[in-house]
Design an enzyme around this catalytic site. Sequence first.
Site, PDB file in Angstrom:
ATOM      1  N   ALA A  97       0.848  -1.190   0.000  1.00 40.40           N
ATOM      2  CA  ALA A  97       0.000   0.000   0.000  1.00 40.40           C
ATOM      3  C   ALA A  97       0.880   1.236   0.000  1.00 40.40           C
ATOM      4  CB  ALA A  97      -0.921   0.016   1.216  1.00 40.40           C
ATOM      5  N   GLU A  98       0.569   2.184  -0.874  1.00 41.50           N
ATOM      6  CA  GLU A  98       1.401   3.373  -1.002  1.00 41.50           C
ATOM      7  C   GLU A  98       1.512   4.164   0.298  1.00 41.50           C
ATOM      8  OE1 GLU A  98      -1.362   3.930  -4.555  1.00 41.50           O
ATOM      9  OE2 GLU A  98      -1.060   2.235  -3.202  1.00 41.50           O
ATOM     10  N   ASN A  99       0.479   4.091   1.137  1.00 45.28           N
ATOM     11  CA  ASN A  99       0.487   4.864   2.376  1.00 45.28           C
ATOM     12  C   ASN A  99       1.322   4.233   3.476  1.00 45.28           C
ATOM     13  OD1 ASN A  99      -1.746   2.990   2.124  1.00 45.28           O
ATOM     14  ND2 ASN A  99      -2.510   3.742   4.076  1.00 45.28           N
ATOM     15  N   GLY A 100       2.099   3.172   3.147  1.00 47.49           N
ATOM     16  CA  GLY A 100       3.098   2.703   4.089  1.00 47.49           C
ATOM     17  C   GLY A 100       2.874   1.328   4.675  1.00 47.49           C
ATOM     18  N   SER A 146       7.937   4.142   1.280  1.00 55.01           N
ATOM     19  CA  SER A 146       7.023   3.385   0.422  1.00 55.01           C
ATOM     20  C   SER A 146       7.266   3.706  -1.050  1.00 55.01           C
ATOM     21  CB  SER A 146       5.575   3.715   0.802  1.00 55.01           C
ATOM     22  OG  SER A 146       4.670   2.954   0.046  1.00 55.01           O
TER      23      SER A 146
END
Length: 521
Positions: free
Chosen positions: A341-344, A383
């Site tokens: 997930a891009e948000n970490g 990320s």
Amino acid sequence: MIRAASTKNMSSRVLVASYFRCFSSSSKSPTSNLSSKFVPTASEALRDVVFPGAYLAVGGFGLGGIPETLLNELARDDFVEARDLTIASLTASVDGFGLGRLFEAGKVKRMIASYVGENKKFEQMFFGGELEVELTPQGTIAARMYAAGAGMPAFFTPTGCGTIYSEGGIPIKYKADGSGDVEIHSPSRIVQKFNGQDYVMEEAYYADLALVKAKVADTRGNLIFHGTSRNANPDCAMSGKMTIVEAEEIVEAGSLDPDEIHLSGVYVDRVIHAADNEKRIERLRERSDDESVPVISGGRGRIMRRAAKEFKDGMYVNLGIGMPTLASNYVPDNVHIELHAENGMMGIGAYPREGQASSNWCNAGKETITYIPGASAFSSSDSFNMIRGGHLDLTMLGALQVSANGDLASWIIPGKLLKGMGGAMDLVGAPDTKVVVTLDHCAKDGTPKLLEECTLPLTGKRVIDRIITDRGVFDIDKNNARGGGMTLVEIAPGYTVDEVRAATGAQFNTVPEPIPLMDDE
């Protein structure tokens, strides 16, 4: 307001305290000579550091990890110094909450964000000429903040090359006369070639004030975050000339094991207790004990089942919202992948069971999630380092249009839809990651979505490796290794090549007859 340390890892914290006692000439407590950064209230922390026209960096992704207490204080009518602000944050929050309160109070002049889709008031202000919006790829926002804290005035990234983002022309401000005409467009960016590939130059984002949310802080500003609520909070903290952190728990300096700390207090100037801590969940997704994999029939079901065949054992994979995410329901039993997930987050699990959801664990679609054994959480800049560095094996995402040479359009319909590019430009710009696009072959009115050239602004130029539709699978020769163009490599049952050609707005080759049937079982 300063709380005792939790019992977790208490033995190691005692050892830390003992170490300081051994090397202190004072009979006082080992932390007595360390000045505290604790401030009792948000008002006291903010009053002397906010000024009209200030540049802010604000942590959070969606509603996860947002500094609610500090934002609520800034939104107060009597906080008159907070006006004409420029704010950089990954997303634009929602109506009436978080950053949304600042927009509604008329305190923001310009917003720098990657996605603005959930805030209706924000959209109205933007299209009505009341607000400037600088849409920026999500990873680029995090990297610009990180660069400021790292003393790098600029850097080069492949993200956005060959698109309207690098070439200029994205609406930043509309005229306030209701005409719909654009008053300010985004400028073109410097592009330079390295090792045969184009890169965009981005400047660091230096914030006058950074507002950050943490799970735990000590009185010297050392921080611990929780789950995906970390997101860009560390990057924001690094970018600030003045950084204020609100923490759910505050402990004395020396209480935390150094190995526990995610961000050093060297980046932090003031710490307050998070008095407003609603931690609202934006998209609650839960599963019941007896919930089974949804049965999706028709063309979209065929796309999802075929897309799942792209997953190979051990892959690190990023899945876009919609059909790509649903394809994970059909991963073969003998295949194990880790979802990014891009948000970490690396290692996304299933939706949580009823009553167990937490705002601290969300995916890039802002849905509540769990995590699998071996999962890890990290900052937004880390990320996107994984993404840009080509460390993911596969990116799968949806599209509005695709072209025969591998161009992708997925984020904007001029005059109608302007939600933002999110992390998509970063994901497809990574040079060493396979990009697979899933989409309906035609729009609802029968218009082809596979075109010779995209008519909508691009998300990425020559970035697609494979396209999966309800009528077939196409491979793209995006690097002109075999003369360019796309090739039909699998055809859906019940269709002929002539029927597929008639529904496609571009020429394509085929593999030798008989063309394999699209495997969606």
